[in-house]
Scaffold this active site. Structure first.
Site, PDB file in Angstrom:
ATOM      1  N   THR A  84      10.463   2.244 -10.154  1.00 30.59           N
ATOM      2  CA  THR A  84      10.584   3.349  -9.199  1.00 30.59           C
ATOM      3  C   THR A  84      11.935   4.065  -9.285  1.00 30.59           C
ATOM      4  O   THR A  84      12.974   3.432  -9.456  1.00 30.59           O
ATOM      5  CB  THR A  84      10.380   2.811  -7.764  1.00 30.59           C
ATOM      6  OG1 THR A  84       9.131   2.132  -7.712  1.00 30.59           O
ATOM      7  CG2 THR A  84      10.392   3.924  -6.730  1.00 30.59           C
ATOM      8  N   SER A 109       4.963   7.015  -6.353  1.00 33.25           N
ATOM      9  CA  SER A 109       3.528   6.849  -6.619  1.00 33.25           C
ATOM     10  C   SER A 109       3.171   7.330  -8.021  1.00 33.25           C
ATOM     11  O   SER A 109       2.306   6.756  -8.676  1.00 33.25           O
ATOM     12  CB  SER A 109       2.706   7.633  -5.588  1.00 33.25           C
ATOM     13  OG  SER A 109       2.905   7.073  -4.314  1.00 33.25           O
ATOM     14  N   GLY A 149       0.762 -11.185  23.883  1.00 31.32           N
ATOM     15  CA  GLY A 149       1.246 -10.413  25.035  1.00 31.32           C
ATOM     16  C   GLY A 149       2.720 -10.072  24.836  1.00 31.32           C
ATOM     17  O   GLY A 149       3.168  -9.855  23.709  1.00 31.32           O
ATOM     18  N   GLU A 157       3.847  -1.726  -4.845  1.00 29.26           N
ATOM     19  CA  GLU A 157       2.874  -1.987  -5.932  1.00 29.26           C
ATOM     20  C   GLU A 157       1.708  -1.004  -5.879  1.00 29.26           C
ATOM     21  O   GLU A 157       0.553  -1.374  -6.087  1.00 29.26           O
ATOM     22  CB  GLU A 157       2.348  -3.419  -5.854  1.00 29.26           C
ATOM     23  CG  GLU A 157       3.355  -4.467  -6.234  1.00 29.26           C
ATOM     24  CD  GLU A 157       3.542  -4.602  -7.739  1.00 29.26           C
ATOM     25  OE1 GLU A 157       2.568  -4.444  -8.487  1.00 29.26           O
ATOM     26  OE2 GLU A 157       4.684  -4.859  -8.148  1.00 29.26           O
TER      27      GLU A 157
HETATM   28  C1  LIG Z   1      11.134  -3.126   0.083  1.00 30.24           C
HETATM   29  C2  LIG Z   1      10.681  -2.427  -1.164  1.00 30.24           C
HETATM   30  C3  LIG Z   1      10.634  -3.135  -2.372  1.00 30.24           C
HETATM   31  C4  LIG Z   1      10.235  -2.511  -3.557  1.00 30.24           C
HETATM   32  N1  LIG Z   1      10.303  -3.180  -4.743  1.00 30.24           N
HETATM   33  C5  LIG Z   1      10.123  -2.496  -5.910  1.00 30.24           C
HETATM   34  C6  LIG Z   1      10.415  -3.104  -7.176  1.00 30.24           C
HETATM   35  O1  LIG Z   1      10.781  -4.290  -7.257  1.00 30.24           O
HETATM   36  N2  LIG Z   1      10.290  -2.357  -8.301  1.00 30.24           N
HETATM   37  C7  LIG Z   1       9.903  -1.039  -8.270  1.00 30.24           C
HETATM   38  O2  LIG Z   1       9.833  -0.417  -9.312  1.00 30.24           O
HETATM   39  N3  LIG Z   1       9.610  -0.438  -7.080  1.00 30.24           N
HETATM   40  C8  LIG Z   1       9.720  -1.122  -5.905  1.00 30.24           C
HETATM   41  N4  LIG Z   1       9.472  -0.510  -4.694  1.00 30.24           N
HETATM   42  C9  LIG Z   1       9.005   0.882  -4.682  1.00 30.24           C
HETATM   43  C10 LIG Z   1       7.578   1.054  -4.193  1.00 30.24           C
HETATM   44  O3  LIG Z   1       6.671   0.565  -5.137  1.00 30.24           O
HETATM   45  C11 LIG Z   1       7.401   2.550  -3.861  1.00 30.24           C
HETATM   46  O4  LIG Z   1       8.141   2.784  -2.663  1.00 30.24           O
HETATM   47  C12 LIG Z   1       5.955   2.952  -3.709  1.00 30.24           C
HETATM   48  O5  LIG Z   1       5.309   2.922  -4.963  1.00 30.24           O
HETATM   49  C13 LIG Z   1       5.804   4.353  -3.113  1.00 30.24           C
HETATM   50  O6  LIG Z   1       6.621   5.281  -3.758  1.00 30.24           O
HETATM   51  P1  LIG Z   1       7.543   6.241  -2.862  1.00 30.24           P
HETATM   52  O7  LIG Z   1       8.316   5.386  -1.937  1.00 30.24           O
HETATM   53  O8  LIG Z   1       8.312   7.134  -3.762  1.00 30.24           O
HETATM   54  O9  LIG Z   1       6.527   7.098  -1.986  1.00 30.24           O
HETATM   55  P2  LIG Z   1       5.779   8.461  -2.437  1.00 30.24           P
HETATM   56  O10 LIG Z   1       5.136   8.282  -3.768  1.00 30.24           O
HETATM   57  O11 LIG Z   1       6.699   9.592  -2.246  1.00 30.24           O
HETATM   58  O12 LIG Z   1       4.641   8.531  -1.333  1.00 30.24           O
HETATM   59  C14 LIG Z   1       4.837   9.073  -0.024  1.00 30.24           C
HETATM   60  C15 LIG Z   1       3.478   9.116   0.676  1.00 30.24           C
HETATM   61  O13 LIG Z   1       2.606  10.001  -0.060  1.00 30.24           O
HETATM   62  C16 LIG Z   1       1.418   9.323  -0.397  1.00 30.24           C
HETATM   63  N5  LIG Z   1       0.927   9.798  -1.710  1.00 30.24           N
HETATM   64  C17 LIG Z   1       1.653   9.920  -2.859  1.00 30.24           C
HETATM   65  N6  LIG Z   1       0.848  10.349  -3.853  1.00 30.24           N
HETATM   66  C18 LIG Z   1      -0.386  10.484  -3.322  1.00 30.24           C
HETATM   67  C19 LIG Z   1      -1.645  10.901  -3.834  1.00 30.24           C
HETATM   68  N7  LIG Z   1      -1.801  11.225  -5.117  1.00 30.24           N
HETATM   69  N8  LIG Z   1      -2.711  10.933  -2.994  1.00 30.24           N
HETATM   70  C20 LIG Z   1      -2.577  10.577  -1.689  1.00 30.24           C
HETATM   71  N9  LIG Z   1      -1.407  10.179  -1.145  1.00 30.24           N
HETATM   72  C21 LIG Z   1      -0.340  10.135  -1.953  1.00 30.24           C
HETATM   73  C22 LIG Z   1       1.792   7.849  -0.472  1.00 30.24           C
HETATM   74  O14 LIG Z   1       0.661   7.019  -0.329  1.00 30.24           O
HETATM   75  C23 LIG Z   1       2.773   7.744   0.681  1.00 30.24           C
HETATM   76  O15 LIG Z   1       2.070   7.588   1.887  1.00 30.24           O
HETATM   77  C24 LIG Z   1       9.820  -1.144  -3.504  1.00 30.24           C
HETATM   78  C25 LIG Z   1       9.842  -0.451  -2.285  1.00 30.24           C
HETATM   79  C26 LIG Z   1      10.290  -1.070  -1.148  1.00 30.24           C
HETATM   80  C27 LIG Z   1      10.378  -0.255   0.134  1.00 30.24           C
END
Ligand SMILES: Cc1cc2nc3c(=O)[nH]c(=O)nc-3n(C[C@H](O)[C@H](O)[C@H](O)COP(=O)(O)OP(=O)(O)OC[C@H]3O[C@@H](n4cnc5c(N)ncnc54)[C@H](O)[C@@H]3O)c2cc1C
Length: 390
Positions: A133, A139, A348, A372
């Site tokens: 990420t 995503s 509660g 994930e």
């Molecule tokens: C505590 C924590 C640990 C993590 N650990 C790791 C790790 O070890 N390695 C790593 O690589 N990553 C890691 N991540 C990253 C995590 O996998 C991402 O946060 C996740 O994939 C979502 O990406 P984003 O946060 O950029 O959200 P975005 O992709 O910006 O999504 C924002 C919102 O838009 C929605 N959305 C996006 N695209 C679409 C679509 N095509 N259709 C419908 N809805 C959509 C999403 O579902 C979400 O609700 C971690 C994140 C956290 C918070």
């Protein structure tokens, strides 16, 4: 009820050795890891004590093949251990599971030389991180901008990653970026192993999180970070296939983690409603409470059965399990959030107080629906798999 879940736990076909190991994990989580979980959560400290205890049992070795210093146990045994540890302390569960997520592609796609050089360290207890990420590529990971530039026998890394579990403590990182000579398309995505302490790797910060407060989540920067070309995994541009194969193994694992949280919340809820009295009766005797528990127990049982189904597919060597893994990840994580929220409700006002474990479980459960692949993304993946392309 107990018998029902005992029978489910007996479903995966584990060897005698695997059952013995699982029993050791159950004892460790009951006696050491669960009692420490609230304090690690309160202070937000990385649980080094738990990592040492896990390594004392040699747990990393279970997913490393014997030829490289491991024990090479089944995927089902691994998932059972993830679930057990995560029920006791979700932070510790994800720290350990992340070692597997990062290292499995090295096991599946690494050269003999890479495996001989790197895997014994993991088997002995090294920590690993999986770095995909980026701030503007979540995503849709194909939008990543981290660059790998070949330079003689080396590769120069420039860019950054965010939200990386174990990011500040890992000994080895499985890092994804784009091969500059191949441009900016998805077929430029490549993977390499980066070792701790490589000059040019900076830990920018650790995130302050809602839950999983004892696991570390770090932002990383790479500035002319030089790694030997010998650390490239697969071919330049071969990273996307490797990434997708890796996710098929890590998604059932995060589902097992979520089901650990769900099982802990369910157990606490059942224990509480059997004890708490209102209007002269135990609250479990109210039919409204029974109907709620009946629905949760049924969904939990169905989802756990699916976990063992997916585990059996992986252990049988079935590779294309994308939709099954997505169904499992999505349902297990939605269920973890639902069970944890209902467990708080059933407690509660006490459920809102930190003295009760369900308060932590509800905070820990939320991220399982996000990482994930968010559950929206998984619904898309499952839906797309139903399109007739003939
Ligand atoms: C505590 C924590 C640990 C993590 N650990 C790791 C790790 O070890 N390695 C790593 O690589 N990553 C890691 N991540 C990253 C995590 O996998 C991402 O946060 C996740 O994939 C979502 O990406 P984003 O946060 O950029 O959200 P975005 O992709 O910006 O999504 C924002 C919102 O838009 C929605 N959305 C996006 N695209 C679409 C679509 N095509 N259709 C419908 N809805 C959509 C999403 O579902 C979400 O609700 C971690 C994140 C956290 C918070």
């Amino acid at each position: 009820m107990t018998r029902l879940f005992d029978r489910l736990d007996a479903l995966p076909k584990l060897s005698v050795e695997e059952r013995q190991l699982l029993e050791s994990v159950v004892a460790l989580t009951r006696d050491e890891i669960a009692p420490r979980a609230a304090e690690y959560d309160r202070v937000g400290e990385f649980p080094w004590g738990n990592v040492r205890d896990i390594n004392a049992l040699g747990l990393n070795a279970m997913f490393v093949p014997e030829a490289y210093g491991g024990a090479g146990l089944s995927y089902a045994a691994y998932l059972a251990c993830v679930r057990e540890i995560s029920a006791a302390c979700a932070s510790t569960g994800i720290i350990w599971a992340t070692n597997f997520h990062a290292i499995k592609p090295l096991i599946d796609f690494g050269t003999e030389e890479q495996k001989r050089r790197l895997l014994p360290r993991i088997a002995e207890g090294a920590l690993a991180a999986l770095a995909i990420t980026e701030p503007s590529a979540g995503s849709d990971a194909t939008g990543m901008t981290t660059r790998f530039t070949p330079d003689g026998d080396d590769i120069l890394i420039n860019g950054g990653k965010t939200f990386i579990t174990n990011g500040d403590v890992a000994d080895l990182y499985l890092l994804f970026g784009k091969w500059t000579e191949l441009g900016d398309e998805r077929n430029a995505i490549s993977a390499l192993i980066l070792e701790k302490g490589t000059p040019g790797l900076t830990i920018l910060r650790k995130e302050d999180k809602m839950g999983h407060r004892a696991s570390s989540t770090a932002a990383l920067a790479f500035e002319d970070c030089r790694v030997p070309r010998a650390n490239l995994l697969g071919e330049p541009g071969g990273g996307l296939n490797l990434l997708l194969a890796a996710l098929n193994k890590s998604r059932p694992s995060v589902a097992a983690h979520a089901l650990g949280i769900a099982r802990a919340a369910f157990d606490d809820a059942v224990a509480y409603v059997n004890e708490r009295r209102q209007s002269g009766r135990r609250i479990v005797e109210f039919q409204g409470i029974q109907f709620l528990l009946a629905d949760l127990a049924t969904d939990l049982a169905m989802c756990e059965a699916w976990l063992w189904h997916v585990a059996a597919l992986v252990d049988a060597g079935v590779a294309d399990i994308g939709p099954e893994a997505s169904m499992l990840k999505m349902r297990a994580s939605d269920l973890a959030m639902r069970v944890a929220t209902e467990a708080v409700q059933l407690h509660g006002g006490y459920g809102y107080i930190k003295e009760y474990r369900v308060e932590r479980l509800m905070r820990d459960a939320k991220i399982t629906q996000i990482w994930e692949g968010t559950n929206q993304v998984h619904r898309q993946l499952i839906g797309r798999s139903l399109i007739d392309r003939s």
